[in-house]
Design a protein around this motif. Structure first.
Motif, PDB file in Angstrom:
ATOM      1  N   GLN A  46      21.872   7.091   3.342  1.00 33.62           N
ATOM      2  CA  GLN A  46      22.025   6.375   4.597  1.00 33.62           C
ATOM      3  C   GLN A  46      20.658   5.986   5.156  1.00 33.62           C
ATOM      4  O   GLN A  46      19.640   6.616   4.870  1.00 33.62           O
ATOM      5  N   GLN A  48      19.290   6.283   8.080  1.00 38.42           N
ATOM      6  CA  GLN A  48      18.579   7.297   8.853  1.00 38.42           C
ATOM      7  C   GLN A  48      17.929   8.333   7.942  1.00 38.42           C
ATOM      8  O   GLN A  48      16.821   8.804   8.191  1.00 38.42           O
ATOM      9  N   THR A  49      18.632   8.708   6.869  1.00 41.15           N
ATOM     10  CA  THR A  49      18.067   9.667   5.924  1.00 41.15           C
ATOM     11  C   THR A  49      16.832   9.087   5.257  1.00 41.15           C
ATOM     12  O   THR A  49      15.811   9.776   5.101  1.00 41.15           O
ATOM     13  N   ARG A 287      20.949  15.774  10.560  1.00 42.36           N
ATOM     14  CA  ARG A 287      21.343  14.364  10.481  1.00 42.36           C
ATOM     15  C   ARG A 287      21.864  14.015   9.090  1.00 42.36           C
ATOM     16  O   ARG A 287      22.852  13.278   8.956  1.00 42.36           O
ATOM     17  N   VAL A 291      25.903  12.667   7.716  1.00 41.83           N
ATOM     18  CA  VAL A 291      26.260  11.448   6.978  1.00 41.83           C
ATOM     19  C   VAL A 291      26.539  11.742   5.511  1.00 41.83           C
ATOM     20  O   VAL A 291      26.735  10.823   4.714  1.00 41.83           O
ATOM     21  N   ASP A 293      24.592  13.163   3.126  1.00 46.71           N
ATOM     22  CA  ASP A 293      23.504  13.050   2.150  1.00 46.71           C
ATOM     23  C   ASP A 293      23.068  14.454   1.731  1.00 46.71           C
ATOM     24  O   ASP A 293      22.024  14.974   2.146  1.00 46.71           O
TER      25      ASP A 293
END
Length: 322
Positions: A46, A48-49, A287, A291, A293
């Motif tokens: 993702q 953000q990752t 985070r 998602v 990850d």
């Protein structure tokens, strides 16, 4: 990893923000342990990752540079054991933490992709970032910083042009890969900041992280170039990496007063490592968990555990100096 003021929260994109090539390949720089195999599903991570991994690489690269400077200062003060500790920790930050993050993010691609990534970063630094930093430093009365920023802006333009020439040679065989320029090595003794404006200090912090990341990435790109048999390109990457670390970052480190006494350097390192152990990496892991990850979750948690060990080792070294 080592935190310096706004290290993990520095605004804006680094000049060399990680890209995600279609077929990432990661190789270790000469003298370092082999990194883990590339994360073939880098594109599935993702956004953000990926952003958190980029922030991680920026911080780990800076930790390597800062701890290397701290090690040199400890040696100058006759504290060889502390110098050894800083140096070994620096290698962990670079050859383990940064390499693993780069593998997850798919940072290293083909020689052509790596050159395009670097051209983009050098263009930004040449045309935008360092010119703006120079103008702001001049307006704030930090004339030494303005001069250095202007000089680095010119250097980054030359780096961009060399990479463009190399890209032409790599992609269509026209011309040759340029020889690298030689770094004008800058000594970084302990000292107080040589700038006064808050804005200049913030810009120096951003620049330090960008130069550290450029050095680390270029050494990875060099390893990949050697792996693919392009020794001329590897030499260009390695030579440019030395300029970024030993000339640009070193000059900025002098202005910002990065290196202090060894006791102060240990205290700074302890604070940073503790923050990453308790806040930064757990936040990134949370985070990534949200998602799905999972590979990044494991990386962030393991790195947090490493930073706790670093903090403890630095604390023990500080206690022994008292």
């Amino acid at each position: 990893m080592f935190h310096h003021s706004t290290r993990m929260l520095v605004a804006g994109l680094c000049a060399l923000a990680a890209s995600v090539p279609a077929q990432p390949v990661l190789a270790a720089p000469a003298g370092g342990p082999p990194p883990p195999a590339p994360h073939t599903a880098a594109r599935a991570l993702q956004a953000q990752t990926l952003a958190d991994l980029t922030t991680t690489m920026k911080g780990e690269a800076y930790a390597y540079a800062a701890y290397s400077l701290f090690a040199a200062e400890a040696d100058r003060q006759g504290m060889s054991a502390v110098g050894k500790l800083f140096r070994s920790t620096a290698q962990t930050e670079l050859n383990e933490h940064l390499h693993e993050a780069a593998a997850l993010a798919g940072t290293v691609g083909s020689n052509a992709a790596n050159l395009r990534q670097a051209i983009s970063g050098e263009t930004y630094e040449h045309q935008v970032m360092y010119r703006r930093f120079a103008e702001q430093a001049r307006a704030d009365g930090d004339l030494g910083a303005a001069k250095l920023f202007s000089e680095i802006a010119a250097d980054e333009g030359r780096h961009r042009d060399a990479f463009r020439t190399a890209l032409t040679a790599v992609t269509n065989g026209r011309g040759a890969v340029p020889a690298p320029t030689k770094a004008d090595v800058v000594a970084v003794p302990a000292g107080l900041p040589k700038v006064k404006a808050t804005r200049t200090r913030a810009n120096l912090d951003t620049a330090l992280h960008g130069e550290a990341l450029a050095h680390a990435k270029y050494m990875l790109f060099a390893a990949h170039a050697r792996q693919t048999g392009n020794t001329a390109l590897a030499r260009l990457w390695e030579g440019t990496a030395k300029v970024e670390l030993h000339e640009h970052l070193a000059g900025e480190a002098v202005l910002t007063g990065l290196v202090r006494t060894t006791r102060e350097n240990l205290r700074t390192a302890i604070t940073g490592e503790h923050n990453e152990e308790t806040t930064v990496y757990p936040g990134f892991a949370k985070r990534a968990t949200g998602v799905g990850d999972t590979s990044a979750v494991g990386y962030f948690r393991n790195t947090a555990a490493d930073e706790a060990k670093h903090a403890a080792a630095f604390q023990q070294a500080l206690d022994q100096l008292r």
